[in-house]
Motif scaffolding. Structure first.
Motif, PDB file in Angstrom:
ATOM      1  N   LEU A   1       0.581  -1.225   0.122  1.00  0.00           N
ATOM      2  CA  LEU A   1      -0.460  -0.171   0.286  1.00  0.00           C
ATOM      3  C   LEU A   1       1.282   1.611  -0.155  1.00  0.00           C
ATOM      4  CD1 LEU A   1      -2.938  -0.757   2.308  1.00  0.00           C
ATOM      5  CD2 LEU A   1      -3.007   0.245   0.313  1.00  0.00           C
ATOM      6  N   VAL A   2       2.152   1.320   0.958  1.00  0.00           N
ATOM      7  CA  VAL A   2       2.774   2.140   0.581  1.00  0.00           C
ATOM      8  C   VAL A   2       3.472   2.347  -0.660  1.00  0.00           C
ATOM      9  CG1 VAL A   2       5.012   3.380   1.671  1.00  0.00           C
ATOM     10  CG2 VAL A   2       3.241   2.475   3.316  1.00  0.00           C
ATOM     11  N   TYR A   3       3.874   1.634  -1.821  1.00  0.00           N
ATOM     12  CA  TYR A   3       4.430   1.502  -2.527  1.00  0.00           C
ATOM     13  C   TYR A   3       3.814   2.503  -3.638  1.00  0.00           C
ATOM     14  CZ  TYR A   3       7.301   0.157  -6.258  1.00  0.00           C
ATOM     15  OH  TYR A   3       9.285  -0.341  -7.049  1.00  0.00           O
ATOM     16  N   SER A   4       2.104   1.454  -3.303  1.00  0.00           N
ATOM     17  CA  SER A   4       1.211   2.014  -4.351  1.00  0.00           C
ATOM     18  C   SER A   4       0.948   3.068  -4.123  1.00  0.00           C
ATOM     19  CB  SER A   4       0.059   1.181  -4.374  1.00  0.00           C
ATOM     20  OG  SER A   4      -0.880   1.315  -5.263  1.00  0.00           O
ATOM     21  N   ALA A   5       0.747   3.549  -3.004  1.00  0.00           N
ATOM     22  CA  ALA A   5       0.537   5.429  -2.404  1.00  0.00           C
ATOM     23  C   ALA A   5       1.793   6.086  -3.283  1.00  0.00           C
ATOM     24  CB  ALA A   5       0.176   5.569  -1.287  1.00  0.00           C
ATOM     25  N   ALA A   6       3.170   6.280  -3.306  1.00  0.00           N
ATOM     26  CA  ALA A   6       3.771   6.759  -3.809  1.00  0.00           C
ATOM     27  C   ALA A   6       4.525   6.543  -5.105  1.00  0.00           C
ATOM     28  CB  ALA A   6       5.453   5.787  -3.265  1.00  0.00           C
ATOM     29  N   ALA A   7       3.202   5.006  -5.802  1.00  0.00           N
ATOM     30  CA  ALA A   7       3.413   5.080  -7.706  1.00  0.00           C
ATOM     31  C   ALA A   7       1.801   6.026  -7.445  1.00  0.00           C
ATOM     32  CB  ALA A   7       2.853   4.766  -7.547  1.00  0.00           C
ATOM     33  N   ASN A   8       1.030   6.641  -6.972  1.00  0.00           N
ATOM     34  CA  ASN A   8       0.347   7.393  -7.256  1.00  0.00           C
ATOM     35  C   ASN A   8       1.018   9.003  -7.155  1.00  0.00           C
ATOM     36  OD1 ASN A   8      -1.756   5.189  -7.623  1.00  0.00           O
ATOM     37  ND2 ASN A   8      -2.772   5.537  -5.134  1.00  0.00           N
ATOM     38  N   ALA A   9       1.165   9.250  -5.533  1.00  0.00           N
ATOM     39  CA  ALA A   9       2.520  10.140  -6.512  1.00  0.00           C
ATOM     40  C   ALA A   9       3.369  10.441  -7.083  1.00  0.00           C
ATOM     41  CB  ALA A   9       2.814  10.953  -4.650  1.00  0.00           C
ATOM     42  N   SER A  10       3.818  10.108  -7.239  1.00  0.00           N
ATOM     43  CA  SER A  10       5.040  10.242  -8.360  1.00  0.00           C
ATOM     44  C   SER A  10       3.948   9.788 -10.080  1.00  0.00           C
ATOM     45  CB  SER A  10       6.013   9.336  -8.364  1.00  0.00           C
ATOM     46  OG  SER A  10       5.721   8.311  -9.061  1.00  0.00           O
ATOM     47  N   HIS A  11       3.700   9.353 -10.376  1.00  0.00           N
ATOM     48  CA  HIS A  11       2.620   8.978 -11.364  1.00  0.00           C
ATOM     49  C   HIS A  11       1.148  10.386 -11.589  1.00  0.00           C
ATOM     50  CE1 HIS A  11       0.049   7.731 -14.401  1.00  0.00           C
ATOM     51  NE2 HIS A  11       0.596   7.491 -15.450  1.00  0.00           N
ATOM     52  N   ASN A  12       0.744  10.446 -10.380  1.00  0.00           N
ATOM     53  CA  ASN A  12      -0.441  10.941 -11.323  1.00  0.00           C
ATOM     54  C   ASN A  12      -0.335  12.683 -10.527  1.00  0.00           C
ATOM     55  OD1 ASN A  12      -1.868   8.651 -11.937  1.00  0.00           O
ATOM     56  ND2 ASN A  12      -2.924   8.651  -9.419  1.00  0.00           N
ATOM     57  N   MET A  13       0.292  12.955  -9.536  1.00  0.00           N
ATOM     58  CA  MET A  13       0.467  14.509  -9.217  1.00  0.00           C
ATOM     59  C   MET A  13       2.755  14.682  -9.650  1.00  0.00           C
ATOM     60  SD  MET A  13      -2.133  15.005  -7.853  1.00  0.00           S
ATOM     61  CE  MET A  13      -2.230  15.876  -6.196  1.00  0.00           C
ATOM     62  N   GLY A  14       2.994  14.472  -9.897  1.00  0.00           N
ATOM     63  CA  GLY A  14       4.300  14.494  -9.707  1.00  0.00           C
ATOM     64  C   GLY A  14       5.272  15.012  -9.065  1.00  0.00           C
ATOM     65  N   PHE A  15       4.911  13.822  -7.988  1.00  0.00           N
ATOM     66  CA  PHE A  15       5.735  14.679  -6.258  1.00  0.00           C
ATOM     67  C   PHE A  15       7.083  13.793  -7.152  1.00  0.00           C
ATOM     68  CE2 PHE A  15       1.618  14.933  -3.777  1.00  0.00           C
ATOM     69  CZ  PHE A  15       1.431  16.139  -4.537  1.00  0.00           C
ATOM     70  N   ASN A  16       8.198  14.266  -6.119  1.00  0.00           N
ATOM     71  CA  ASN A  16       9.078  13.472  -5.609  1.00  0.00           C
ATOM     72  C   ASN A  16       9.244  12.538  -4.573  1.00  0.00           C
ATOM     73  OD1 ASN A  16      11.964  12.620  -6.044  1.00  0.00           O
ATOM     74  ND2 ASN A  16      12.889  14.367  -5.306  1.00  0.00           N
ATOM     75  N   GLU A  17       9.395  11.048  -4.621  1.00  0.00           N
ATOM     76  CA  GLU A  17       9.355  10.059  -3.744  1.00  0.00           C
ATOM     77  C   GLU A  17      10.223  10.720  -2.261  1.00  0.00           C
ATOM     78  OE1 GLU A  17       9.893   6.631  -5.705  1.00  0.00           O
ATOM     79  OE2 GLU A  17       7.903   6.625  -6.202  1.00  0.00           O
ATOM     80  N   ALA A  18      11.245  11.159  -2.688  1.00  0.00           N
ATOM     81  CA  ALA A  18      12.321  11.956  -1.382  1.00  0.00           C
ATOM     82  C   ALA A  18      11.794  12.452  -0.265  1.00  0.00           C
ATOM     83  CB  ALA A  18      13.572  12.118  -1.825  1.00  0.00           C
ATOM     84  N   ASN A  19      10.319  13.663  -1.188  1.00  0.00           N
ATOM     85  CA  ASN A  19      10.324  14.510  -0.472  1.00  0.00           C
ATOM     86  C   ASN A  19       8.683  13.762   0.646  1.00  0.00           C
ATOM     87  OD1 ASN A  19      11.876  16.643  -1.062  1.00  0.00           O
ATOM     88  ND2 ASN A  19      10.937  17.163  -3.046  1.00  0.00           N
ATOM     89  N   LEU A  20       8.210  12.482   0.231  1.00  0.00           N
ATOM     90  CA  LEU A  20       7.239  12.652   1.003  1.00  0.00           C
ATOM     91  C   LEU A  20       7.003  11.646   2.422  1.00  0.00           C
ATOM     92  CD1 LEU A  20       5.696   9.870  -1.974  1.00  0.00           C
ATOM     93  CD2 LEU A  20       4.604  12.205  -1.876  1.00  0.00           C
ATOM     94  N   ILE A  21       6.084  12.191   2.363  1.00  0.00           N
ATOM     95  CA  ILE A  21       6.615  11.624   4.317  1.00  0.00           C
ATOM     96  C   ILE A  21       4.848  10.839   4.684  1.00  0.00           C
ATOM     97  CG2 ILE A  21       8.026  12.983   5.405  1.00  0.00           C
ATOM     98  CD1 ILE A  21       4.627  14.515   6.496  1.00  0.00           C
ATOM     99  N   ILE A  22       4.592  10.048   5.704  1.00  0.00           N
ATOM    100  CA  ILE A  22       3.054   9.337   5.997  1.00  0.00           C
ATOM    101  C   ILE A  22       2.672  10.544   6.711  1.00  0.00           C
ATOM    102  CG2 ILE A  22       2.524   7.397   6.251  1.00  0.00           C
ATOM    103  CD1 ILE A  22       3.847   5.526   4.985  1.00  0.00           C
ATOM    104  N   SER A  23       1.827  11.087   5.878  1.00  0.00           N
ATOM    105  CA  SER A  23       0.693  11.945   7.365  1.00  0.00           C
ATOM    106  C   SER A  23      -0.435  11.026   8.055  1.00  0.00           C
ATOM    107  CB  SER A  23       0.288  13.411   6.510  1.00  0.00           C
ATOM    108  OG  SER A  23      -0.860  12.750   5.034  1.00  0.00           O
TER     109      SER A  23
END
Length: 132
Positions: A60-82
């Motif tokens: 699930l964490v991996y999928s959420a990060a894939a959603n963030a990078s693919h759909n929103m264009g976020f960098n995975e290094a800047n993501l935190i589990i809020s």
């Protein structure tokens, strides 16, 4: 009436796993360890923890990060589990026959896991999100 938009309303990305065949207590034991941590640190923690609940949460964490990078264009290094939460799902019940015509109910619990990732680079005061 004018509605104010939340600042950086689209800075959060989530992944939802439903009907995961696991007890909520066992999943919460793992979720409490990763809440508030960075994405890379979370992946390392989940790979090294010895619990069976780690694998679906890792996915699930991996999928959420894939959603963030693919759909929103976020960098995975800047993501935190809020936000990370585990809710109770339905319980599958199976009847096992016992002696003297009685029965015993086998309960198989399920749970719903929600993982919310936040991009801290979009916030000016992102020091409060970094946990050491």
């Amino acid at each position: 009436m004018i509605k104010k938009k939340k600042k950086n309303a689209y800075a959060e990305v989530y992944a939802l796993g439903q009907y995961i065949r696991m007890s909520t207590h066992k999943a919460r034991r793992v979720i409490d360890q990763i809440r508030g941590r960075s994405y890379e640190e979370t992946l390392m923690i989940l790979e090294l923890m010895p619990y069976r609940a780690c694998y679906p949460i890792f996915k699930l964490v991996y999928s959420a990060a894939a959603n963030a990078s693919h759909n929103m264009g976020f960098n995975e290094a800047n993501l935190i589990i809020s936000q990370a939460e585990v809710n109770e799902g339905t319980t599958a019940k199976k009847i096992r026959p016992r002696a003297r015509g009685r029965n015993f109910i086998i309960k198989k619990p399920t749970c719903h896991i929600t993982i919310v990732l936040k991009d801290i680079s979009l916030y000016e005061d992102y020091e409060e999100y970094i946990y050491i």
